[in-house]
Design an enzyme around this catalytic site. Structure first.
Site, PDB file in Angstrom:
ATOM      1  N   ASP A   1       0.961  -1.281  -0.116  1.00 30.65           N
ATOM      2  CA  ASP A   1      -0.134   0.020   0.000  1.00 30.65           C
ATOM      3  C   ASP A   1       0.979   1.270   0.112  1.00 30.65           C
ATOM      4  O   ASP A   1       0.699   2.068  -0.761  1.00 30.65           O
ATOM      5  CB  ASP A   1      -0.886   0.183   1.367  1.00 30.65           C
ATOM      6  CG  ASP A   1      -1.924  -1.025   1.109  1.00 30.65           C
ATOM      7  OD1 ASP A   1      -2.328  -1.340  -0.007  1.00 30.65           O
ATOM      8  OD2 ASP A   1      -2.801  -0.926   2.115  1.00 30.65           O
TER       9      ASP A   1
ATOM     10  N   GLU B   1       5.629  -4.172  -8.169  1.00 33.06           N
ATOM     11  CA  GLU B   1       4.635  -3.607  -7.116  1.00 33.06           C
ATOM     12  C   GLU B   1       3.144  -3.866  -7.542  1.00 33.06           C
ATOM     13  O   GLU B   1       2.434  -3.020  -6.928  1.00 33.06           O
ATOM     14  CB  GLU B   1       5.141  -2.458  -6.494  1.00 33.06           C
ATOM     15  CG  GLU B   1       6.626  -2.415  -6.012  1.00 33.06           C
ATOM     16  CD  GLU B   1       6.820  -1.605  -4.686  1.00 33.06           C
ATOM     17  OE1 GLU B   1       5.817  -1.140  -4.095  1.00 33.06           O
ATOM     18  OE2 GLU B   1       8.029  -1.402  -4.365  1.00 33.06           O
TER      19      GLU B   1
HETATM   20  N1  CAA Z   1      -3.763  -4.294   3.602  1.00 31.11           N
HETATM   21  C1  CAA Z   1      -4.068  -5.270   4.868  1.00 31.11           C
HETATM   22  N2  CAA Z   1      -4.566  -6.407   4.475  1.00 31.11           N
HETATM   23  C2  CAA Z   1      -4.975  -6.831   3.147  1.00 31.11           C
HETATM   24  C3  CAA Z   1      -4.647  -5.984   2.076  1.00 31.11           C
HETATM   25  C4  CAA Z   1      -4.275  -4.597   2.341  1.00 31.11           C
HETATM   26  N3  CAA Z   1      -3.992  -3.908   1.345  1.00 31.11           N
HETATM   27  N4  CAA Z   1      -4.989  -6.568   0.867  1.00 31.11           N
HETATM   28  C5  CAA Z   1      -5.471  -7.804   1.086  1.00 31.11           C
HETATM   29  N5  CAA Z   1      -5.281  -8.006   2.652  1.00 31.11           N
HETATM   30  C6  CAA Z   1      -5.852  -9.159   3.332  1.00 31.11           C
HETATM   31  C7  CAA Z   1      -7.354  -9.350   3.287  1.00 31.11           C
HETATM   32  O1  CAA Z   1      -8.144  -8.630   4.147  1.00 31.11           O
HETATM   33  C8  CAA Z   1      -7.461 -10.795   3.279  1.00 31.11           C
HETATM   34  O2  CAA Z   1      -7.421 -10.981   4.908  1.00 31.11           O
HETATM   35  P1  CAA Z   1      -8.551 -11.958   5.606  1.00 31.11           P
HETATM   36  O3  CAA Z   1      -8.084 -13.367   5.110  1.00 31.11           O
HETATM   37  O4  CAA Z   1      -8.137 -11.774   6.869  1.00 31.11           O
HETATM   38  O5  CAA Z   1      -9.998 -11.722   5.000  1.00 31.11           O
HETATM   39  C9  CAA Z   1      -6.363 -11.463   2.919  1.00 31.11           C
HETATM   40  O6  CAA Z   1      -5.197 -10.092   2.987  1.00 31.11           O
HETATM   41  C10 CAA Z   1      -6.157 -11.982   1.488  1.00 31.11           C
HETATM   42  O7  CAA Z   1      -6.874 -10.857   0.643  1.00 31.11           O
HETATM   43  P2  CAA Z   1      -7.492 -11.068  -0.914  1.00 31.11           P
HETATM   44  O8  CAA Z   1      -8.516 -12.208  -0.637  1.00 31.11           O
HETATM   45  O9  CAA Z   1      -7.856  -9.991  -1.408  1.00 31.11           O
HETATM   46  O10 CAA Z   1      -5.984 -11.708  -1.488  1.00 31.11           O
HETATM   47  P3  CAA Z   1      -5.796 -12.118  -3.019  1.00 31.11           P
HETATM   48  O11 CAA Z   1      -5.212 -13.528  -2.799  1.00 31.11           O
HETATM   49  O12 CAA Z   1      -7.164 -12.283  -3.804  1.00 31.11           O
HETATM   50  O13 CAA Z   1      -4.844 -11.453  -3.500  1.00 31.11           O
HETATM   51  C11 CAA Z   1      -4.082  -9.570  -4.552  1.00 31.11           C
HETATM   52  C12 CAA Z   1      -4.963  -9.806  -3.822  1.00 31.11           C
HETATM   53  C13 CAA Z   1      -4.469  -7.802  -4.501  1.00 31.11           C
HETATM   54  C14 CAA Z   1      -4.259  -9.732  -6.096  1.00 31.11           C
HETATM   55  C15 CAA Z   1      -2.586  -9.472  -4.275  1.00 31.11           C
HETATM   56  O14 CAA Z   1      -2.104 -10.880  -4.638  1.00 31.11           O
HETATM   57  C16 CAA Z   1      -1.513  -8.751  -4.970  1.00 31.11           C
HETATM   58  O15 CAA Z   1      -1.405  -7.503  -4.596  1.00 31.11           O
HETATM   59  N6  CAA Z   1      -1.033  -9.084  -5.950  1.00 31.11           N
HETATM   60  C17 CAA Z   1       0.123  -8.331  -6.536  1.00 31.11           C
HETATM   61  C18 CAA Z   1       1.353  -8.762  -5.889  1.00 31.11           C
HETATM   62  C19 CAA Z   1       2.439  -7.635  -5.926  1.00 31.11           C
HETATM   63  O16 CAA Z   1       2.062  -6.480  -5.959  1.00 31.11           O
HETATM   64  N7  CAA Z   1       3.623  -8.181  -6.210  1.00 31.11           N
HETATM   65  C20 CAA Z   1       4.831  -7.215  -5.932  1.00 31.11           C
HETATM   66  C21 CAA Z   1       5.840  -7.789  -5.705  1.00 31.11           C
HETATM   67  S1  CAA Z   1       7.192  -6.768  -4.948  1.00 31.11           S
HETATM   68  C22 CAA Z   1       7.838  -5.792  -5.770  1.00 31.11           C
HETATM   69  O17 CAA Z   1       7.616  -5.527  -7.123  1.00 31.11           O
HETATM   70  C23 CAA Z   1       8.805  -5.021  -5.305  1.00 31.11           C
HETATM   71  C24 CAA Z   1      10.020  -4.480  -6.082  1.00 31.11           C
HETATM   72  O18 CAA Z   1      11.107  -5.113  -6.111  1.00 31.11           O
HETATM   73  C25 CAA Z   1      10.221  -3.114  -6.683  1.00 31.11           C
END
Ligand code: CAA
Length: 380
Positions: free
Chosen positions: A239, A362
């Site tokens: 985030d 990200e």
């Molecule tokens: N903050 C806190 N908790 C969160 C959240 C957030 N922003 N988003 C989800 N959660 C929690 C949910 O509340 C849920 O909790 P409960 O089980 O208690 O209900 C749990 O996490 C699972 O949430 P989802 O069901 O929404 O999860 P999902 O499996 O459907 O995935 C997604 C959601 C948004 C697709 C996630 O997988 C995602 O963000 N994918 C992209 C990954 C990513 O950004 N990778 C980047 C790699 S790092 C990088 O690139 C850095 C670098 O080197 C430059």
């Protein structure tokens, strides 16, 4: 409503502007040739910019998220490779503050903020778990009062140079995302190995590697946050990280805009027809319009984070808008500047290459749209 930074945040942005001019810009070409920017990192550590939001007690600047995005945009305008290294280090430090024990903070924070560690690293992605981060398969199994880590990670920024790596691993594969736990892994731990260095289109001065863990024994004190809290740690990090990547992209977009404006102005002096061409003027205006609009979204997300409010949707919106505006600006800059920009060492060519990945890492633009759409559905 305030449309300018307060005194303290402005000072942090000014520190970043100065560091960008003194340390990043002069080395940007060398860094772009694939040389990790060690000297720049040391200078940024001395200036407090590796811990922009971290308390001064731990070597940071004690700034807000608004100051953070302003500083990141300043740095990225000079060298995006160095900036992504800095952004991930700041993200890891931020997670230590939010989820770490006193012992973990004392062990790692000053090392991160001072640059003694060179970088912090965030290891979530795997070969079979990129966008679907929750499907990661790296395992941490309990062995008495230790955890045994096995698995591998891919596309890890600074994984080979970091002093501490935040690794997400499954501690209970039956529980989905609730079975993921975060660990602080140190590169000296036996069984930790660095794999392939990615040869990238852009951000060539940042290091991107694969990592493997073979029976790495971690004390329970290396666990960051509670058991099963790792996905929350990762998403909370992202985030904030997504605001930072938005700011990084905008820094590049504004740099491309400045460079194009000055090329066109110089051209206008010799070739009136080209430099004052209304079409070119309108294109510059479009670039500025999209960059400025996206900057407001980045600042809104940052402001919400400073208020301690949930900003997952706003961070996703900020990232999509900023990275797409910046890609648009860099693409147009290339066209407007023409042959001058096509030289691989030009500022425009470098930013054009560097900015592309901002729509991918990200969380891709598609994932951001998914996050936005889900939050709209929840609001109905
Ligand atoms: N903050 C806190 N908790 C969160 C959240 C957030 N922003 N988003 C989800 N959660 C929690 C949910 O509340 C849920 O909790 P409960 O089980 O208690 O209900 C749990 O996490 C699972 O949430 P989802 O069901 O929404 O999860 P999902 O499996 O459907 O995935 C997604 C959601 C948004 C697709 C996630 O997988 C995602 O963000 N994918 C992209 C990954 C990513 O950004 N990778 C980047 C790699 S790092 C990088 O690139 C850095 C670098 O080197 C430059």
């Amino acid at each position: 409503m305030q449309f300018r930074l307060n005194q303290e945040d402005s000072e942090i942005a000014a520190i970043a502007r100065q560091a960008a001019a003194d340390h990043l810009a002069p080395r940007a070409l060398v860094t772009d040739s694939g040389v990790f920017p060690r000297e720049s990192i040391a200078a940024l550590g001395a200036a407090g910019l590796l811990g922009i939001k971290i308390d001064r007690e731990f070597g940071g600047l004690g700034g807000s998220t608004l100051a953070y995005v302003a500083a990141i945009a300043e740095l990225a305008g000079a060298c995006a490779s160095t900036t992504v290294t800095v952004a991930v280090t700041n993200m890891v430090a931020d997670m230590l503050v939010r989820f770490g024990t006193e012992h973990q903070k004392r062990r790692h924070l000053v090392n991160l903020t001072s640059g003694r560690y060179l970088a912090g690293s965030f290891a979530l992605s795997e070969s079979g778990a990129g966008s679907d981060a929750g499907s990661l398969t790296t395992r941490a199994d309990r062995h008495g009062d230790h955890w045994m880590l096995n698995g591998s990670k891919l596309w890890i920024t600074s994984g080979d140079v970091a002093g501490v790596i935040l690794v997400m691993a499954k501690t209970d594969p039956t529980k989905g995302t609730r079975g993921i736990t975060a660990f602080l892994v140190e590169p000296t731990m036996p069984g930790f190995a660095v794999g392939r260095h990615e040869e990238k289109l852009g951000l060539r001065g940042s290091s991107t590697v694969s990592l493997s863990f073979q029976d790495v024994m971690l004390p329970d004190t290396a666990r960051l946050g509670a058991l099963g809290q790792g996905f929350e740690v990762a998403m909370t990090a992202l985030d904030g990280g997504r605001c930072g990547i938005g700011a990084q992209a905008l820094g590049m977009g504004y740099a491309a805009l400045r460079e194009t404006s000055s090329i066109l102005a110089a051209r206008a002096q010799v070739d009136k027809a080209q430099g004052t061409d209304q079409l070119a003027q309108f294109r510059l205006a479009d670039m500025a319009l999209r960059l400025d609009a996206a900057w407001l979204l980045v600042q809104k997300a940052a402001w919400l984070r400073d208020q301690g409010r949930k900003m997952t949707k706003e961070a996703a919106m900020a990232k999509v808008a900023a990275t797409e505006a910046a890609n648009f600006a860099c693409q147009l800059a290339m066209q407007l500047a023409g042959a001058q920009a096509f030289d691989d060492s030009s500022v425009i060519a470098r930013n054009w290459r560097d900015v592309r990945v901002s729509r991918i890492y990200e969380g891709t633009s598609e994932i951001q749209r998914l996050v936005i759409a889900r939050s709209l559905a929840m609001a109905v």
